[in-house]
Design an enzyme around this catalytic site. Structure first.
Site, PDB file in Angstrom:
ATOM      1  N   LYS A 276       0.865  -1.189   0.000  1.00 16.42           N
ATOM      2  CA  LYS A 276       0.000   0.000   0.000  1.00 16.42           C
ATOM      3  C   LYS A 276       0.906   1.246   0.000  1.00 16.42           C
ATOM      4  O   LYS A 276       1.838   1.342   0.786  1.00 16.42           O
ATOM      5  CB  LYS A 276      -0.882   0.008   1.254  1.00 16.42           C
ATOM      6  CG  LYS A 276      -2.113   0.865   1.155  1.00 16.42           C
ATOM      7  CD  LYS A 276      -3.133   0.465   2.218  1.00 16.42           C
ATOM      8  CE  LYS A 276      -4.459   1.146   2.005  1.00 16.42           C
ATOM      9  NZ  LYS A 276      -5.503   0.640   2.927  1.00 16.42           N
ATOM     10  N   GLU A 362     -19.002  -4.740  10.499  1.00 17.44           N
ATOM     11  CA  GLU A 362     -19.905  -3.976  11.369  1.00 17.44           C
ATOM     12  C   GLU A 362     -20.973  -4.869  11.984  1.00 17.44           C
ATOM     13  O   GLU A 362     -21.352  -4.682  13.146  1.00 17.44           O
ATOM     14  CB  GLU A 362     -20.575  -2.851  10.573  1.00 17.44           C
ATOM     15  CG  GLU A 362     -19.652  -1.673  10.251  1.00 17.44           C
ATOM     16  CD  GLU A 362     -18.774  -1.912   9.055  1.00 17.44           C
ATOM     17  OE1 GLU A 362     -18.894  -2.968   8.424  1.00 17.44           O
ATOM     18  OE2 GLU A 362     -17.930  -1.035   8.758  1.00 17.44           O
ATOM     19  N   ARG A 390     -25.368  -1.261   7.555  1.00 19.97           N
ATOM     20  CA  ARG A 390     -24.946  -2.648   7.334  1.00 19.97           C
ATOM     21  C   ARG A 390     -25.349  -3.524   8.516  1.00 19.97           C
ATOM     22  O   ARG A 390     -25.530  -4.733   8.406  1.00 19.97           O
ATOM     23  CB  ARG A 390     -23.429  -2.646   7.084  1.00 19.97           C
ATOM     24  CG  ARG A 390     -22.666  -3.906   6.962  1.00 19.97           C
ATOM     25  CD  ARG A 390     -22.691  -4.695   5.698  1.00 19.97           C
ATOM     26  NE  ARG A 390     -22.515  -4.173   4.408  1.00 19.97           N
ATOM     27  CZ  ARG A 390     -21.377  -4.194   3.690  1.00 19.97           C
ATOM     28  NH1 ARG A 390     -20.263  -4.555   4.278  1.00 19.97           N
ATOM     29  NH2 ARG A 390     -21.347  -3.796   2.434  1.00 19.97           N
TER      30      ARG A 390
HETATM   31  C1  LIG Z   1     -18.776  -1.596   5.182  1.00 16.26           C
HETATM   32  C2  LIG Z   1     -17.583  -0.669   5.184  1.00 16.26           C
HETATM   33  N1  LIG Z   1     -16.939  -0.429   6.351  1.00 16.26           N
HETATM   34  C3  LIG Z   1     -15.865   0.393   6.378  1.00 16.26           C
HETATM   35  C4  LIG Z   1     -15.448   1.009   5.226  1.00 16.26           C
HETATM   36  C5  LIG Z   1     -14.294   2.000   5.268  1.00 16.26           C
HETATM   37  N2  LIG Z   1     -13.155   1.516   4.494  1.00 16.26           N
HETATM   38  C6  LIG Z   1     -12.916   1.946   3.272  1.00 16.26           C
HETATM   39  S1  LIG Z   1     -11.581   1.258   2.596  1.00 16.26           S
HETATM   40  C7  LIG Z   1     -11.281   0.365   4.017  1.00 16.26           C
HETATM   41  C8  LIG Z   1     -10.111  -0.542   4.109  1.00 16.26           C
HETATM   42  C9  LIG Z   1     -10.122  -1.449   2.916  1.00 16.26           C
HETATM   43  O1  LIG Z   1      -9.062  -2.380   3.035  1.00 16.26           O
HETATM   44  P1  LIG Z   1      -8.777  -3.310   1.799  1.00 16.26           P
HETATM   45  O2  LIG Z   1     -10.033  -3.932   1.332  1.00 16.26           O
HETATM   46  O3  LIG Z   1      -7.691  -4.208   2.195  1.00 16.26           O
HETATM   47  O4  LIG Z   1      -8.328  -2.310   0.644  1.00 16.26           O
HETATM   48  P2  LIG Z   1      -6.946  -1.489   0.578  1.00 16.26           P
HETATM   49  O5  LIG Z   1      -7.304  -0.075   0.930  1.00 16.26           O
HETATM   50  O6  LIG Z   1      -5.987  -2.114   1.528  1.00 16.26           O
HETATM   51  O7  LIG Z   1      -6.481  -1.630  -0.848  1.00 16.26           O
HETATM   52  C10 LIG Z   1     -12.252   0.614   4.959  1.00 16.26           C
HETATM   53  C11 LIG Z   1     -12.307   0.000   6.303  1.00 16.26           C
HETATM   54  C12 LIG Z   1     -16.164   0.746   4.038  1.00 16.26           C
HETATM   55  N3  LIG Z   1     -15.826   1.342   2.863  1.00 16.26           N
HETATM   56  N4  LIG Z   1     -17.209  -0.096   4.046  1.00 16.26           N
HETATM   57 MG   LIG Z   2      -5.712  -4.082   2.111  1.00  9.86          MG
END
Ligand SMILES: Cc1ncc(C[n+]2csc(CCOP(=O)(O)OP(=O)(O)O)c2C)c(N)n1
Ligand SMILES: [Mg+2]
Ligand SMILES: CC(=O)[C@@H](O)[C@H](O)COP(=O)(O)O
Length: 628
Positions: A276, A362, A390
């Site tokens: 990342k 959640e 959710r």
């Molecule tokens: C249901 C939900 N909860 C929380 C979020 C906030 N959120 C957005 S991106 C993220 C982390 C995503 O991690 P990952 O899927 O590994 O993607 P990366 O950013 O590491 O590429 C979170 C918690 C969301 N978008 N949807």
């Molecule tokens: Mg990730």
């Protein structure tokens, strides 16, 4: 969106050329290496200038190049989970020139957008949905005899911790007759490092040296090169072929793995290992969040270009929760993979044994909180308002049905701004208003946030909730006097109009009261603090006015204003109520102030609504007066 001219991106000649997946497929290896460099430079220039998801997209450069070279979008379908990591996808589908308007009102969305491109499908930025969409798409392709069109779901390791992802894995695994290709972008993080058994399992798999392809065998059935026959991963045990770990920045290796996945015609997981923030030291070295989401920053240093002197609502909450945690030993906190953005990181640092990160989960967070409460503790579940949706069933049936003392702290409530329709926290008052026994407080300023949070975490008769916006706090607004639980913020002798602002909209209501006063209209401004259920004192006060105007940063559909209207009617009152709130439509991305203005949730909007409502009342001399 006015299409900026191409010369705005002439500094990136290969990116200019790579304006479609078809064009990309004519690039040779050297050009692709140079293109990856140009893309990172472009992302750095554009995203640091306007804000956005810098870290995730820097990590997706080679993977997105490989996806668009191996699969034929939009004939084949690429489904991005959460969608925040689709900037490179947008660059490779002809939208580079629009990045100056990224996440600006009327400009490029920060997520896939069907109105922008035929290559975009899922606009919802809520995590863990991609595999379910892919399951449905694959079933549709089967029934419509279009199975030659590949279905590819791109999901992060964080999103893979969400319950929906596991529900979909259960449906996809073993579905040999409708294969889906799952591309797992494993960068070991959500915001913070991912947690739990899945994270541990992926770490084991990553340990099998992602920089080689020794997970291939040349004596697979049919004599072709294929994955090892022995199950190494959870995915194989669920009926998927597993290809990986693959170095997610090695383009040839990625293309080989994706071609194999495509040609296998089986449910398959391609496990790509990425970094990342790849290629930008300040992001790679940001141990907290790898610059997951940045505001306007100086690309040379990674530092915020400007900081506000006023604290954010989140920071006020974070500080007060620590204070309360030191006084209430039963207080524990839960985050769904967002300790930093929700302010719980500070509580976790102070009380490491009393703060739980459950992953992007959640639903699990809420029912786990119910378990904690059944165990005699008082959990605070801190989530963005939009993500509470959710877990509605869990709030209703796992917490409220059992009258459990769980406090929900909903950050980013109301219009959030640049994240657009699935991020505006505009439904929480509506859904919480339907939960029996739920008490909802909406602080108007930092002082009330502290007071109401203290009241909530010491209320043990059932669930409570507080909500506040993505904003900095304004100055404290003290009450002139109290009427039971109501704070009277402004009043005059004649009671023509009662303004009932919900939370921070008290500022606009007081400005409107001043203006209406100059027009000779007597105004009372009352802040209920605990807005749901509607306090009896509010309906009593309303009944002594000629008009009630409620003002909320929530959808008008079933929000606080609707509750006030219903409560007044239940008393037999005939006082007319004008409910000001967000329209019952999805709101676009833009600035919070622009979107609130468009919804009439400003001084001008409130004055206009009050004058119009009065003009329709009998025995009222229409009041002239321009809104200056
Ligand atoms: C249901 C939900 N909860 C929380 C979020 C906030 N959120 C957005 S991106 C993220 C982390 C995503 O991690 P990952 O899927 O590994 O993607 P990366 O950013 O590491 O590429 C979170 C918690 C969301 N978008 N949807
Ligand atoms: Mg990730
Ligand atoms: C994609 C996602 O859901 C989060 O990254 C969100 O964009 C963060 O919003 P804030 O920037 O308001 O914390």
């Amino acid at each position: 969106m006015t299409a900026p001219t191409r010369d705005q991106i002439t500094a990136f000649p290969l990116l200019c050329e790579a304006d479609s997946p078809k064009a990309l497929r004519s690039f040779d290896e050297d050009q692709l290496t140079e293109l990856a460099t140009e893309i990172r430079e472009f992302l750095l220039e554009k995203v640091t200038a306007v804000g956005g998801h810098l870290g995730p997209n820097l990590g997706m450069v080679e993977l997105t190049l490989a996806l668009h070279r191996v699969f034929d979008s939009p004939h084949d379908t690429l489904v991005f989970d959460t969608g925040h990591q689709a900037y490179v996808h947008k660059l490779l589908t002809g939208r580079a020139a629009d990045f100056d308007q990224l996440r600006q009102g009327g400009g490029l969305s920060g997520y896939p957008s069907q109105s922008e491109s035929e290559h975009d499908l899922v606009e919802n930025s809520h995590a863990s949905t991609a595999l379910a969409y892919a399951d449905g798409l694959a079933k549709a392709r089967q029934l419509t005899s279009e199975q030659e069109r590949a279905v590819v779901a791109v999901i992060g390791d964080g999103a893979m911790t969400g319950g929906m992802a596991f529900e979909a894995l259960n449906n996809l695994g073993g579905a040999q007759d409708r294969p889906v290709i799952v591309v797992l972008n494993d960068n070991e993080r959500s915001y913070a490092p991912t947690i739990g058994g899945l994270a541990d399992h992926l770490q084991q798999l990553r340990g099998e040296s992602a920089d080689s392809m020794d997970w291939l065998t040349d004596d697979a059935p049919g004599g072709v090169i294929g994955p090892l026959p022995v199950a190494r991963s959870l995915f194989e045990l669920l009926g998927f072929a597993y290809l990986g770990p693959v170095d997610g920045h090695d383009l040839p290796a990625l293309e080989e793995a994706l071609r194999m996945a495509r040609d296998l015609r089986l449910p398959v997981v391609v496990h790509a290992v990425t970094t990342k923030g790849k290629g930008y030291a300040p992001a790679e070295q940001d141990t907290a969040e790898c610059m997951h989401a940045v505001g306007v920053i100086d690309p040379a240093t990674g530092k915020a270009a400007k900081t506000s002197s006023a604290p954010s609502w989140t920071s006020v909450f974070a500080e007060e929760l620590c204070e309360l945690g030191s006084r209430n030993e039963d207080l524990v906190a839960i985050t769904a993979a967002m300790p930093g953005p929700t302010g719980l990181a500070r509580f976790a640092a102070r009380f490491p044994d009393r703060c739980y990160d459950v992953g992007i989960a959640e639903q699990h967070a809420v029912t786990s909180a119910a378990g904690l409460a059944m165990g005699g503790l008082h959990p605070v579940v801190a989530v963005y308002a939009t993500f509470l949706g959710r877990a509605f069933d869990q709030v209703l049936m796992d917490v409220a049905l059992h009258r459990l003392p769980v406090t929900f702290v909903l950050d980013r409530a109301g219009i959030t701004g640049p994240d657009g329709p699935s991020h505006h926290g505009m439904w929480d008052l509506t859904i919480l208003g339907a939960v029996p026994g739920m008490r909802v407080a909406v602080p108007r300023d930092a002082a009330r946030l502290r007071d109401l949070l203290a009241e909530a975490v010491t209320h043990h008769g059932g669930p409570t909730a507080l909500r506040f916006p993505k904003a900095t706090v304004t100055g404290d607004i003290d009450a002139l006097r109290h009427e039971g639980p109501l704070d009277i913020l402004h009043e005059t002798t004649s009671r023509d109009v009662l303004l009932v602002p919900i939370g921070p909209l008290a500022t606009a209501a007081l400005e409107a009261a001043q203006h209406l006063g100059k027009l000779g209209i007597g105004v009372t401004v009352a802040d209920p603090r605990w807005v749901l259920p509607v306090p009896a004192e509010l309906t009593e006060l309303a009944d002594h006015h000629r008009l009630v105007v409620t003002i909320e940063d929530n959808t008008r559909a079933g929000g606080a204003g609707t509750a006030v209207t219903r409560a007044l009617a239940d008393t037999g009152s005939t006082v007319p109520v004008r409910v000001l709130g967000l329209p019952g439509t999805f709101q676009p991305h833009g600035t919070r102030s622009d979107l609130l203005k468009a919804a009439g949730l400003t001084r001008e909007g409130i004055v206009h609504a009050a004058l119009r409502a009065r003009a329709h009342q009998p025995h009222t001399t229409p009041t002239e007066g321009s809104i200056r």
